[in-house]
Motif scaffolding. Structure first.
Motif, PDB file in Angstrom:
ATOM      1  N   VAL A 169       0.805  -1.147  -0.019  1.00 34.52           N
ATOM      2  CA  VAL A 169      -0.046  -0.037  -0.048  1.00 34.52           C
ATOM      3  C   VAL A 169       0.969   1.030   0.037  1.00 34.52           C
ATOM      4  O   VAL A 169       0.597   2.153  -0.763  1.00 34.52           O
ATOM      5  N   VAL A 170       1.818   1.311   0.888  1.00 38.57           N
ATOM      6  CA  VAL A 170       2.927   2.561   0.822  1.00 38.57           C
ATOM      7  C   VAL A 170       3.496   2.767  -0.262  1.00 38.57           C
ATOM      8  O   VAL A 170       3.599   3.707  -0.960  1.00 38.57           O
ATOM      9  N   LEU A 172       2.180   1.860  -3.529  1.00 38.97           N
ATOM     10  CA  LEU A 172       1.237   2.233  -4.251  1.00 38.97           C
ATOM     11  C   LEU A 172       1.001   3.827  -4.030  1.00 38.97           C
ATOM     12  O   LEU A 172       0.777   4.835  -5.110  1.00 38.97           O
ATOM     13  N   LEU A 173       0.887   4.454  -2.857  1.00 40.06           N
ATOM     14  CA  LEU A 173       0.795   5.594  -2.472  1.00 40.06           C
ATOM     15  C   LEU A 173       1.663   6.539  -2.959  1.00 40.06           C
ATOM     16  O   LEU A 173       1.488   7.686  -3.335  1.00 40.06           O
ATOM     17  N   ALA A 174       2.941   6.116  -2.736  1.00 38.77           N
ATOM     18  CA  ALA A 174       4.063   7.035  -3.197  1.00 38.77           C
ATOM     19  C   ALA A 174       4.176   7.128  -4.752  1.00 38.77           C
ATOM     20  O   ALA A 174       4.254   8.210  -5.033  1.00 38.77           O
ATOM     21  N   THR A 176       1.648   7.076  -6.792  1.00 34.36           N
ATOM     22  CA  THR A 176       0.428   7.970  -7.074  1.00 34.36           C
ATOM     23  C   THR A 176       0.961   9.458  -6.683  1.00 34.36           C
ATOM     24  O   THR A 176       0.572  10.389  -7.705  1.00 34.36           O
ATOM     25  N   LEU A 177       1.478   9.663  -5.807  1.00 31.83           N
ATOM     26  CA  LEU A 177       1.902  11.130  -5.599  1.00 31.83           C
ATOM     27  C   LEU A 177       3.274  11.605  -6.463  1.00 31.83           C
ATOM     28  O   LEU A 177       3.181  12.341  -7.049  1.00 31.83           O
ATOM     29  N   SER A 185       5.519  16.178  -5.271  1.00 27.00           N
ATOM     30  CA  SER A 185       6.239  15.258  -4.317  1.00 27.00           C
ATOM     31  C   SER A 185       7.425  15.887  -3.325  1.00 27.00           C
ATOM     32  O   SER A 185       7.406  15.415  -2.407  1.00 27.00           O
ATOM     33  N   ALA A 322       7.606   6.496   5.053  1.00 20.73           N
ATOM     34  CA  ALA A 322       6.783   6.480   3.777  1.00 20.73           C
ATOM     35  C   ALA A 322       7.946   7.650   3.005  1.00 20.73           C
ATOM     36  O   ALA A 322       7.599   7.599   1.788  1.00 20.73           O
TER      37      ALA A 322
END
Length: 482
Positions: A169-170, A172-174, A176-177, A185, A322
């Motif tokens: 999850v972390v 994929l979140l990174a 996305t940003l 970013s 993160a």
């Protein structure tokens, strides 16, 4: 330029690398949005994370109270190499980092293998960092709610679980940003870097309040070998400062700001790490810290006799780690972009979205690849591989400084390595010393990895090389595409 140099190597001059990337103008379709403060925050964001929040306990298990010496030894290794990165980053301010430095000094084959090792350093370290993020997320959930994610969903098979879902999850979140744009970013990384430093300062205040001299004795009970082994593990905590050089095409005034940012980052991080190591051992003793997950939260909980302080540290660790995922994934995509620009990787990696000015496809491919080891691997395995790969790259960078001083003495250098040539020679020596401390099983794994890279270069890279085929350089911005 001829495809080969007088020595028979395919070497791309620093001037050609700068011209092709547009590094003194706008960088290859990328936008210059980062100033010195943002670049320093980006560097700190790439460094401070799993290595200190999670890896400290592993280093303590090897070195005992002398873990502070291990961190100093790792820092000295980084400082000598940081001088070399600063000189080359100011002279060749492009996204390729040590890959481009090797291309300009030691030839295409060496450059490809350096790039191959960079894929290991950045890709595998993202996986390791994501695994550490999962550990602290559980600690945070426990302190807030008394509930944790089940082991089956928060650890890989090697640690008694099935899949490490938070680690995926972390990542994929990174991603996305990152695809939204470098301004977003960089802003997020700066905010997280300030927060993580604040959290570590809070930890120091709490831990030093319970400091006892007796907890540091016997100081070097594990001997010199223990300190060396601890330094090899502690070195992982410093990985990421070289990511500053991957921002060469998105930094304002890169020839000045890149060397400055590297030296500031190393200085700040070294002081923090040594202080945290001493505070941690002095508060509860090395035996209580060794091999404990989420060690900093554990220490604060014991000192304050409450889970509140540990929960705050866990929150800081979740944010800190993160930010490392974000910064290191950024570096990974820029390395691939540079290799693709040279024809050594498929061209999909050099395409920049005209809407976001980011390599969108590149970013999502990287996210998908690094998510796999994050989901199914243990932290110990990926840390050792990342460490030896990074040390090997640092050896090459130190040698590259010496080679370029000989072959291109007139190159514009905004920073020069002090005590040349002693400094890069010591950089090589310290790196080889820490490589020795990683152990024969890690050497074997790394040798296999490099051998695979040599085969990939022979079968794909050499034949597709734009330099080898005599193709015209790709002009800055020419790779824009969906």
């Amino acid at each position: 330029m001829s495809p080969t140099s007088p020595t028979g190597l395919r070497i791309k001059s620093p001037e050609q690398l700068v011209a092709e990337s547009g590094a003194d103008l706008e960088g290859h379709g990328l936008k210059r949005t980062m100033g010195l403060f943002q670049l320093v925050c980006f560097g700190v964001g790439a460094i401070v994370g799993t290595g200190i929040f999670v890896g400290l306990s592993d280093s303590v298990a090897e070195a005992g109270p002398a873990v502070a010496v291990s961190y100093v030894l790792a820092a000295v290794t980084c400082i000598f190499t940081a001088f070399s990165f600063a000189e080359l980053g100011g002279a060749i301010p492009v996204s390729g980092s040590s890959y481009s430095f090797a291309y300009a000094s030691l030839g295409e084959r060496t450059a490809f293998l350096v790039g191959w090792c960079l894929l290991l350093e950045y890709g595998v370290s993202v996986s390791a960092v994501a695994v550490g993020w999962s550990q602290y997320l559980n600690e945070l959930l426990n302190s807030l709610t008394g509930w944790e994610l089940p082991t089956a969903l928060s650890a890989g098979p090697g640690e008694g679980g099935v899949v490490n879902l938070p680690a995926v999850v972390v990542i994929l979140l990174a991603a996305t940003l990152l695809v939204r744009g470098i301004r977003e970013s960089a802003g997020a990384t700066a905010a997280m870097a300030v927060l993580k430093i604040g959290i570590l300062l809070l930890f120091l205040a709490i831990a030093f309040s319970a400091f006892k001299d007796g907890n540091l004795a016997p100081f070097m009970g594990a001997g010199v070998s223990g300190v060396t082994a601890g330094a090899s593990l502690a070195f992982f905590s410093f990985i990421g400062f070289d990511a500053v050089t991957t921002a060469g095409e998105e930094v304002r005034n890169p020839r000045r700001n890149i060397p400055l940012a590297i030296m500031i980052c190393i200085g700040v991080v070294t002081l923090l790490y040594v202080a945290v190591a001493l505070a941690a051992i002095g508060a509860i003793g090395s035996d209580a810290v060794a091999d404990k997950p989420a060690a900093l939260s554990l220490i604060v909980n014991q000192v304050t006799e409450s889970t509140v302080g540990g929960g705050v540290i866990a929150f800081g660790a979740v944010v800190a780690i993160a930010s490392v995922v974000l910064a290191v994934m950024y570096g990974q995509t820029r390395i691939l972009m540079s290799m693709s620009r040279d024809g050594l990787m498929p061209r999909v990696f050099e395409r920049v979205s005209p809407r976001t000015s980011t390599p969108v496809a590149n970013t999502w491919i990287v996210a998908a690849v690094v998510a796999v080891p994050a989901a199914f691997s243990s932290l110990d395995v990926v840390v050792n591989l990342t460490t030896i790969g990074t040390l090997a790259i640092m050896v090459v960078v130190n040698i590259a400084v010496i080679a370029l001083r000989r072959t291109n003495p007139g190159l514009r250098r905004t920073f020069r390595v002090p005590l040349y040539p002693l400094s890069p020679v010591l950089g090589v020596a310290f790196c080889l010393y820490l490589i020795w401390g990683t152990g024969w099983s890690t050497w074997l794994q790394f040798a296999v990895f490099v051998a695979v890279g040599a085969v990939v270069y022979a079968l794909y890279g050499r034949g597709h090389s734009r330099l080898g085929r005599g193709e015209a350089p790709v002009s800055a911005g020419a790779s824009r595409g969906a």
